[in-house]
Each structure stands twice: as C-alpha cells, then as structure tokens.
Design a protein around this motif. Structure first.
Motif, PDB file in Angstrom:
ATOM      1  N   ALA A  26      18.980 -18.485 -14.685  1.00 51.68           N
ATOM      2  CA  ALA A  26      17.936 -17.463 -14.676  1.00 51.68           C
ATOM      3  C   ALA A  26      18.269 -16.424 -15.727  1.00 51.68           C
ATOM      4  O   ALA A  26      19.433 -16.263 -16.133  1.00 51.68           O
ATOM      5  N   ALA A  27      17.248 -15.705 -16.185  1.00 48.69           N
ATOM      6  CA  ALA A  27      17.446 -14.693 -17.223  1.00 48.69           C
ATOM      7  C   ALA A  27      16.401 -13.609 -17.084  1.00 48.69           C
ATOM      8  O   ALA A  27      15.315 -13.823 -16.531  1.00 48.69           O
ATOM      9  N   ALA A  28      16.745 -12.432 -17.611  1.00 50.10           N
ATOM     10  CA  ALA A  28      15.801 -11.311 -17.624  1.00 50.10           C
ATOM     11  C   ALA A  28      16.160 -10.391 -18.782  1.00 50.10           C
ATOM     12  O   ALA A  28      17.318 -10.281 -19.173  1.00 50.10           O
ATOM     13  N   GLY A  29      15.165  -9.730 -19.323  1.00 52.96           N
ATOM     14  CA  GLY A  29      15.404  -8.756 -20.375  1.00 52.96           C
ATOM     15  C   GLY A  29      15.191  -9.320 -21.762  1.00 52.96           C
ATOM     16  O   GLY A  29      14.931 -10.514 -21.954  1.00 52.96           O
ATOM     17  N   THR A  30      15.299  -8.436 -22.745  1.00 54.03           N
ATOM     18  CA  THR A  30      15.025  -8.787 -24.133  1.00 54.03           C
ATOM     19  C   THR A  30      16.309  -8.823 -24.960  1.00 54.03           C
ATOM     20  O   THR A  30      17.338  -8.259 -24.566  1.00 54.03           O
ATOM     21  N   LEU A  31      16.222  -9.453 -26.108  1.00 50.46           N
ATOM     22  CA  LEU A  31      17.403  -9.700 -26.921  1.00 50.46           C
ATOM     23  C   LEU A  31      18.048  -8.413 -27.428  1.00 50.46           C
ATOM     24  O   LEU A  31      19.274  -8.278 -27.440  1.00 50.46           O
ATOM     25  N   SER A  32      17.234  -7.439 -27.847  1.00 47.11           N
ATOM     26  CA  SER A  32      17.801  -6.211 -28.408  1.00 47.11           C
ATOM     27  C   SER A  32      16.752  -5.116 -28.386  1.00 47.11           C
ATOM     28  O   SER A  32      15.568  -5.371 -28.125  1.00 47.11           O
ATOM     29  N   PRO A  33      17.149  -3.871 -28.690  1.00 45.65           N
ATOM     30  CA  PRO A  33      16.162  -2.788 -28.737  1.00 45.65           C
ATOM     31  C   PRO A  33      15.088  -3.007 -29.793  1.00 45.65           C
ATOM     32  O   PRO A  33      14.022  -2.404 -29.721  1.00 45.65           O
ATOM     33  N   THR A  34      15.358  -3.860 -30.773  1.00 45.07           N
ATOM     34  CA  THR A  34      14.384  -4.092 -31.847  1.00 45.07           C
ATOM     35  C   THR A  34      13.809  -5.502 -31.835  1.00 45.07           C
ATOM     36  O   THR A  34      13.050  -5.870 -32.726  1.00 45.07           O
ATOM     37  N   ASP A  35      14.172  -6.305 -30.835  1.00 44.27           N
ATOM     38  CA  ASP A  35      13.684  -7.683 -30.729  1.00 44.27           C
ATOM     39  C   ASP A  35      13.319  -7.942 -29.277  1.00 44.27           C
ATOM     40  O   ASP A  35      14.195  -8.023 -28.416  1.00 44.27           O
ATOM     41  N   ASP A  36      12.033  -8.049 -28.984  1.00 42.86           N
ATOM     42  CA  ASP A  36      11.601  -8.209 -27.600  1.00 42.86           C
ATOM     43  C   ASP A  36      11.522  -9.672 -27.173  1.00 42.86           C
ATOM     44  O   ASP A  36      10.947  -9.997 -26.140  1.00 42.86           O
ATOM     45  N   GLY A  37      12.161 -10.554 -27.946  1.00 45.95           N
ATOM     46  CA  GLY A  37      12.287 -11.928 -27.502  1.00 45.95           C
ATOM     47  C   GLY A  37      13.153 -12.004 -26.258  1.00 45.95           C
ATOM     48  O   GLY A  37      14.079 -11.201 -26.064  1.00 45.95           O
ATOM     49  N   SER A  38      12.881 -12.938 -25.371  1.00 48.92           N
ATOM     50  CA  SER A  38      13.604 -13.042 -24.103  1.00 48.92           C
ATOM     51  C   SER A  38      14.977 -13.693 -24.295  1.00 48.92           C
ATOM     52  O   SER A  38      15.132 -14.602 -25.111  1.00 48.92           O
ATOM     53  N   VAL A  39      15.958 -13.223 -23.536  1.00 50.14           N
ATOM     54  CA  VAL A  39      17.258 -13.897 -23.511  1.00 50.14           C
ATOM     55  C   VAL A  39      17.159 -15.148 -22.645  1.00 50.14           C
ATOM     56  O   VAL A  39      16.280 -15.269 -21.783  1.00 50.14           O
ATOM     57  N   ASP A  40      18.089 -16.087 -22.882  1.00 47.85           N
ATOM     58  CA  ASP A  40      18.153 -17.301 -22.070  1.00 47.85           C
ATOM     59  C   ASP A  40      19.555 -17.877 -22.159  1.00 47.85           C
ATOM     60  O   ASP A  40      20.466 -17.218 -22.681  1.00 47.85           O
ATOM     61  N   GLY A  41      19.733 -19.072 -21.684  1.00 47.94           N
ATOM     62  CA  GLY A  41      21.063 -19.675 -21.631  1.00 47.94           C
ATOM     63  C   GLY A  41      21.664 -19.976 -22.981  1.00 47.94           C
ATOM     64  O   GLY A  41      22.860 -20.287 -23.072  1.00 47.94           O
ATOM     65  N   ASP A  42      20.867 -19.900 -24.048  1.00 53.41           N
ATOM     66  CA  ASP A  42      21.370 -20.102 -25.403  1.00 53.41           C
ATOM     67  C   ASP A  42      21.548 -18.796 -26.170  1.00 53.41           C
ATOM     68  O   ASP A  42      21.839 -18.813 -27.366  1.00 53.41           O
ATOM     69  N   THR A  43      21.365 -17.668 -25.510  1.00 54.85           N
ATOM     70  CA  THR A  43      21.633 -16.380 -26.151  1.00 54.85           C
ATOM     71  C   THR A  43      23.132 -16.250 -26.391  1.00 54.85           C
ATOM     72  O   THR A  43      23.955 -16.642 -25.551  1.00 54.85           O
ATOM     73  N   VAL A  44      23.489 -15.697 -27.535  1.00 58.52           N
ATOM     74  CA  VAL A  44      24.895 -15.572 -27.921  1.00 58.52           C
ATOM     75  C   VAL A  44      25.433 -14.211 -27.480  1.00 58.52           C
ATOM     76  O   VAL A  44      24.828 -13.171 -27.764  1.00 58.52           O
ATOM     77  N   TYR A  45      26.564 -14.251 -26.784  1.00 61.80           N
ATOM     78  CA  TYR A  45      27.246 -13.040 -26.299  1.00 61.80           C
ATOM     79  C   TYR A  45      28.666 -12.986 -26.848  1.00 61.80           C
ATOM     80  O   TYR A  45      29.298 -14.026 -27.056  1.00 61.80           O
ATOM     81  N   ARG A  46      29.158 -11.767 -27.042  1.00 63.50           N
ATOM     82  CA  ARG A  46      30.583 -11.575 -27.347  1.00 63.50           C
ATOM     83  C   ARG A  46      31.301 -11.655 -26.001  1.00 63.50           C
ATOM     84  O   ARG A  46      31.156 -10.750 -25.173  1.00 63.50           O
ATOM     85  N   ILE A  47      32.081 -12.694 -25.813  1.00 64.07           N
ATOM     86  CA  ILE A  47      32.686 -12.906 -24.482  1.00 64.07           C
ATOM     87  C   ILE A  47      34.018 -12.182 -24.333  1.00 64.07           C
ATOM     88  O   ILE A  47      34.652 -12.262 -23.287  1.00 64.07           O
ATOM     89  N   MET A  48      34.441 -11.464 -25.365  1.00 63.52           N
ATOM     90  CA  MET A  48      35.636 -10.624 -25.300  1.00 63.52           C
ATOM     91  C   MET A  48      36.788 -11.352 -24.591  1.00 63.52           C
ATOM     92  O   MET A  48      37.243 -12.377 -25.055  1.00 63.52           O
TER      93      MET A  48
END
Length: 384
Positions: A35-57
C-alpha cells in the motif's frame, strides 16, 4: 489487511505525520500486500509506490554485515580477530576520556576491538546524534561528519572500552572498510556482486541512474508551511564507500533481501549465506549486555529519543526481541531501520517480512512511529 494498511498510510499523510509512505508485506513465496499514500515530492505530485526510491540509511548496515559474513564463510575473515589485523591504522584508536576546555582528552583502550564487536556495536564507537560527547568532539575538531564521504570519518575516537556496552555508532562503516581491505576490492563492488545481483535487486545501489533518480523522493522536514525538501543527501562519488549508510533502495527491492534471510539465505535458487550463518544472525551475540532500553537524542534535528524498552538483544546485524510483542512480531524477530524513517522486520516464527518507508527527519518522530506501529498491528491482526 491491504485495505486497513492503506487507511493507516492515508491517515498519516492527511494528519501531516509524513509526506508519503509505502508499506509492504511478504513471506517466503513473495509479496503478500502493498500500500502507498502521498506524493513523490513538494514539486512532484506523482504518487509513491513500491518502486519509489528511498535513502535507506542504516538499513545498509545489514547488507554490509552480510558481505562480511560471506567472507567469514569463505575463510577470509575471522570475526574474533582484532580489527587492526585487517586495518592496521585502527591500532592507534584511542578512547575519548573528556575535555580540557575545548581540547579533547584521550586514553588507551583496555583491549583491542574485534571485528565481531564492530558487527554488534560493542566496539566503542558512537553517533553524534545519540551521544553528547561525540557531538561535542565533532564540533571542536572539525570532523567532517558521517555523510561527508571522506575516509577520515572513520577516525572518530572510541567512547568506552571495547565490549563494555552496546552503543550504536559508526562501527559498520569501519566494518565496511575491513571488508574492502580483506577482499582487496571496493565495498560497493562486493555488495553488488555478492548480494544485489544474485538476489535480483536491480534498484538497490550506491549510485543512481537517471531513471532511478526520477523515482527518488527527497528527505523532507515539517515546517509551519508544510513539508519541504531538507536537501539532505549522500555524498556522491565518495572517497569512502560507507558500510553504515549510503544505499538507495525501493520497498519491493529490499523485500527480496528480507525474504532471502527469511528463507535461510536463499532466494529463487540463489544462495547468499548458509543457513547456519543466518541462524547466527538471529541469535543473541551480546551475551549479558542489552540493547539500551532508552537512547536519548543528542540532536533533535536528526532524531527524537529512541525508546525500545528493556531486554532487547543484538544478533549479527539485527535488533532482536526475545519475547513476543503483544499483537505484533513474534519472539526471535530481527529488525532495524534507517535514520530517515525507513523500517523493516523479519519474523521467522510467523513467516513474515515487512517494511515501511517514508523519508523524513527527525528519526522516530511521534507521527512516523505511530504509523509504523499501527502498520505492524494491522499485519499481525491477520497473521495466524
């Protein structure tokens, strides 16, 4: 389950707890829910999903640990050898004993730190956002910081004698340098060839392609005007490939690594570790020591207080809960997280792996933590 998880994420975004979130659940056979919710960034309202890239620190740490354990299985690395066996410069490492004004004071450690103590965070190193002494030391010495990409970030002093206690810190960065020295090859190459390629983790990397960067969500901070890009980023083309952070990944990609550990070190016919080694990862490696019940923040821009509660242990790269958590993970589960609020757990007893991803600071902010806990409870409401 999927509907309830989606509700939890959507509510967290609506409440301003996080700007976006992706949650994923799997088992030995594959993905069960996402499941996912929210947008990619403050300047990109595309939806996040399981292929969104995160810094996993710090979710990088267990992958570095796996690379080290591969060298152990190959007979090239001894966990109980002194670190200086593989990194001779570590023989000069001192313990920070205090300050004379702004002048740090040092003493010799009572014993030589071992590679195993790096793996178990008992070698003596700390992080400035969890320790006031190393925070002050960094300020007065001009230390470049853990995200600098400079090799001299490994030169921070110890905070106590090796083996004295558990303290979370740059131990896995030092471990990564050990791994590279033993193998005679860069850490990122070893990780790619030994772990990422065999598991088909094509979106887990130290260096993003342009296509992957288009799916990258920024590290955001909350302001009175809403969520904004903090500008926090890994060093690009670092002098030192860090073992303790530095990887980008996606929820779907990282779940493949989790599933490999759940399956005893194998996925889709490709084995990265022996079953006996994986069992050691999920067994107490710190003896009578405990993971701290409370880790207080030394810098609230980076993290809030981390409150685990009493009796938790540490394995080889994993936080372990010796008892069942009511309505949540079973005893013997292994877990960890990344500073920008990415979390995962692997529950061998229930046969469940899961992760929840956002990209915010500070770590374990109340809203993000509440979302994480609600997600886990929703998972186990349907796990028999």
């Amino acid at each position: 389950m999927a509907g309830r998880i989606a509700e939890i994420l959507e509510q967290a975004v609506a409440d301003g707890a996080v700007p976006n979130a992706v949650a994923i659940v799997g088992d030995r056979d594959g993905v069960r829910y996402e499941a996912a919710a929210g947008t990619l960034s403050p300047t990109d309202d595309g939806s996040v999903d399981g292929d969104t890239v995160y810094r996993i620190m710090s979710m990088t740490k267990i992958i570095t640990t796996t690379a080290a354990l591969q060298l152990v299985e190959q007979g090239h690395l001894d966990l109980d050898a002194p670190v200086e066996t593989y990194l001779p410069e570590f023989a000069d490492r001192k313990v920070l004993s205090g300050f004379d004004g702004d002048e740090p004071q040092y003493r010799d450690p009572a014993s030589a730190a071992t590679v195993r103590q790096l793996v178990t965070h008992t070698a003596g190193h700390g992080y400035m956002f969890f320790n006031e002494d190393i925070h002050r030391w960094e300020e007065v010495t001009g230390y470049p910081g853990i995200l600098s990409g400079e090799r001299r970030m490994l030169d921070a002093p110890l905070l106590f004698d090796p083996g004295e206690r558990f303290e979370y810190g740059i131990n896995t960065d030092v471990l990564g340098a050990v791994v590279a020295a033993v193998a005679g090859r860069p850490l990122d190459v070893l990780v790619t060839e030994g772990i990422l390629d065999p598991l088909g983790m094509r979106d887990t990397t130290y260096r993003l392609t342009d296509a992957q960067r288009s799916r990258l969500t920024p590290v955001q901070v909350s302001t009175p005007d809403g969520w904004v890009d903090s500008g926090v980023e890994y060093a690009q083309d670092p002098e030192l490939v860090p073992g303790g952070h530095g990887l980008y990944s996606t929820p779907r990609d990282y779940l493949r690594f989790e599933r490999a550990l759940l399956r005893g070190g194998e996925l889709d016919g490709r084995r990265i570790l022996q079953e006996a080694t994986v069992r050691q990862m999920f067994s107490n490696q710190i003896g009578a020591l405990d993971f701290p019940a409370e880790i207080r923040s030394a810098d609230h821009a980076y993290t809030e207080d981390f409150l685990a509660g009493p009796g938790w242990k540490w394995g080889l790269g994993l936080l372990l809960n010796p008892q069942d958590l009511p309505g949540m993970r079973r005893a013997g589960s292994g877990s960890w997280a990344g500073l920008c609020n990415t979390h995962f757990w692997i529950d061998p007893q229930a046969g469940v792996v899961a992760g929840i991803y956002s990209q915010t600071l500070p770590f374990v902010s109340p809203g993000a933590l509440q979302m994480y806990q609600a997600f886990e409870q929703a998972v186990y409401a349907e796990v028999s």
